[in-house]
Design an enzyme around this catalytic site. Structure first.
Site, PDB file in Angstrom:
ATOM      1  N   GLY A  93      74.555 -51.547  -9.693  1.00 21.13           N
ATOM      2  CA  GLY A  93      73.609 -50.744  -8.931  1.00 21.13           C
ATOM      3  C   GLY A  93      72.498 -51.607  -8.385  1.00 21.13           C
ATOM      4  CG  ASP A 139      66.574 -47.335 -19.674  1.00 20.80           C
ATOM      5  OD1 ASP A 139      67.004 -48.496 -19.744  1.00 20.80           O
ATOM      6  OD2 ASP A 139      65.469 -47.036 -19.177  1.00 20.80           O
ATOM      7  CG  HIS A 185      63.572 -51.075 -19.598  1.00 18.92           C
ATOM      8  ND1 HIS A 185      62.295 -51.391 -20.013  1.00 18.92           N
ATOM      9  CD2 HIS A 185      63.666 -49.715 -19.676  1.00 18.92           C
ATOM     10  CE1 HIS A 185      61.640 -50.276 -20.323  1.00 18.92           C
ATOM     11  NE2 HIS A 185      62.449 -49.249 -20.138  1.00 18.92           N
ATOM     12  CD  GLU A 193      59.100 -46.884 -15.748  1.00 20.80           C
ATOM     13  OE1 GLU A 193      59.895 -47.789 -15.447  1.00 20.80           O
ATOM     14  OE2 GLU A 193      59.382 -45.993 -16.581  1.00 20.80           O
ATOM     15  CD  GLU A 235      43.284 -43.812   5.883  1.00 20.84           C
ATOM     16  OE1 GLU A 235      42.413 -44.430   5.246  1.00 20.84           O
ATOM     17  OE2 GLU A 235      43.036 -43.010   6.799  1.00 20.84           O
TER      18      GLU A 235
END
Length: 331
Positions: free
Chosen positions: A26, A83, A108, A195, A231
């Protein structure tokens, strides 16, 4: 200060005559496999028999085999599948076949840190975690830049785990940018926390709340989108280049004063308490158990939440506006 390693600290020759197995093809898998291949390594990709990625990997010039066969052959085996499925694939296809003295690697630490993957005592266990999505990792490698990575050794059965990990990091291009030494605990828990509280969860919730507040206040959604979403990239780019100081130097005094006086009212002690609670859930394994259970039970909560978010007002407005900005290469 953490140790940081560069090209001079890593010997790619340690991977000579070794077979490097990449489980998965992937976002991360394709980047690792192709970067290593371009650096002259013997790379074999492991996929399940019906995977659509088989043809893609083979077209890129890579050998593809089944995961059990790869586990038998690989001297270095990097697991790059999601995971929540690593535990099952590892127990059923890798553990019965992995060879003593080989190296088991992840990008990870989740599955090993939370016990979904329990390696045997006779293999090296390392992590090389590039700090970029796979497509960006591949792009920068081709530009000769590379992305920084984190390196951690969980188990050193051969006495050479760190050196092999650094060689792998060099093979994917990371030692050109810098490889920071850490632990599985620090990488896993800080990654999940980042995250959830800022990089994904915190930012999207903050943007959504600000957008909703302006729209509820009678402002046009298009204006709200520009102020609260569009922005944001410019501000983040300034922080990326030179930290908070450079960002504040670059904006107006009005913006800086509003930043310093109103920001702490938005991110107040209540928010910090929520962050501490989230960190505790990560540290004690509550979040990991919840995520594994969510997948085992068919994603009954995740799927509707995902669909609801995809159809939100800000996404509808943003899609329309981005279509009017071809320079953005809108997605």
């Amino acid at each position: 200060m953490v140790n940081v390693y560069y090209d001079k600290d890593a010997d790619l020759g340690l991977l000579a005559d070794k077979t490097i197995g990449i489980v998965g093809y992937g976002s991360q898998g394709h980047a690792h496999a192709l970067n290593l291949k371009d650096n002259g390594q013997n790379v074999v990709v492991g996929l399940y028999p019906g995977s659509k990625s088989r043809a893609v990997a083979e077209e890129a010039g890579l050998e593809v085999t089944d995961v059990p066969d790869l586990a038998k052959r690989a001297d270095v085996l990097m697991i790059l599948i999601p995971d929540h499925i690593q535990g099952g694939v590892y127990k059923e296809q890798i553990l019965p076949n992995i060879r003593a003295g080989s190296a088991l690697m992840v990008a990870h630490g989740f599955s090993i840190h939370y016990g979904e993957v329990v390696p045997p005592d006779n293999v090296d266990v390392m992590m090389v975690a590039p700090k970029a999505p796979g497509h960006r990792m591949r792009e920068l490698f081709k530009e000769g830049v590379g992305v920084p990575s984190l390196l951690a050794v969980h188990q050193d059965a051969t006495g050479h785990a760190k050196e092999i990990g650094l060689a792998y990091a060099k093979g994917i291009g990371s030692t050109g940018a810098g490889v920071l030494e850490t632990t599985f605990k620090f990488e896993t828990e800080s990654d999940l926390f980042g995250e959830q509280t800022i990089l994904c969860g915190g930012v999207t919730s903050l943007v959504q709340a600000a957008f909703d507040t302006l729209v509820e206040g009678g402002y046009p959604p298009e204006i709200a989108y520009f102020e609260c979403m569009h922005e944001l990239k410019m501000i983040v780019d300034l922080m990326y280049q030179g930290g908070f100081n450079y960002m504040r130097f670059s904006v107006s005094d009005t913006a800086e004063y509003g930043d310093l006086t109103r920001g702490p009212r938005v991110i107040d002690e209540h928010v910090r308490e929520n962050m501490r609670a989230i960190l505790k859930e990560i540290q004690d394994g509550s979040f990991a158990r919840e995520w594994i259970a969510e997948n085992d039970e068919g994603r009954k909560r995740f799927t509707p939440l995902r669909e609801e978010a995809r159809g939100s007002h800000i996404e509808e407005v943003g899609k329309q506006l981005r279509s009017m900005m071809p320079w953005l290469d809108p997605k």
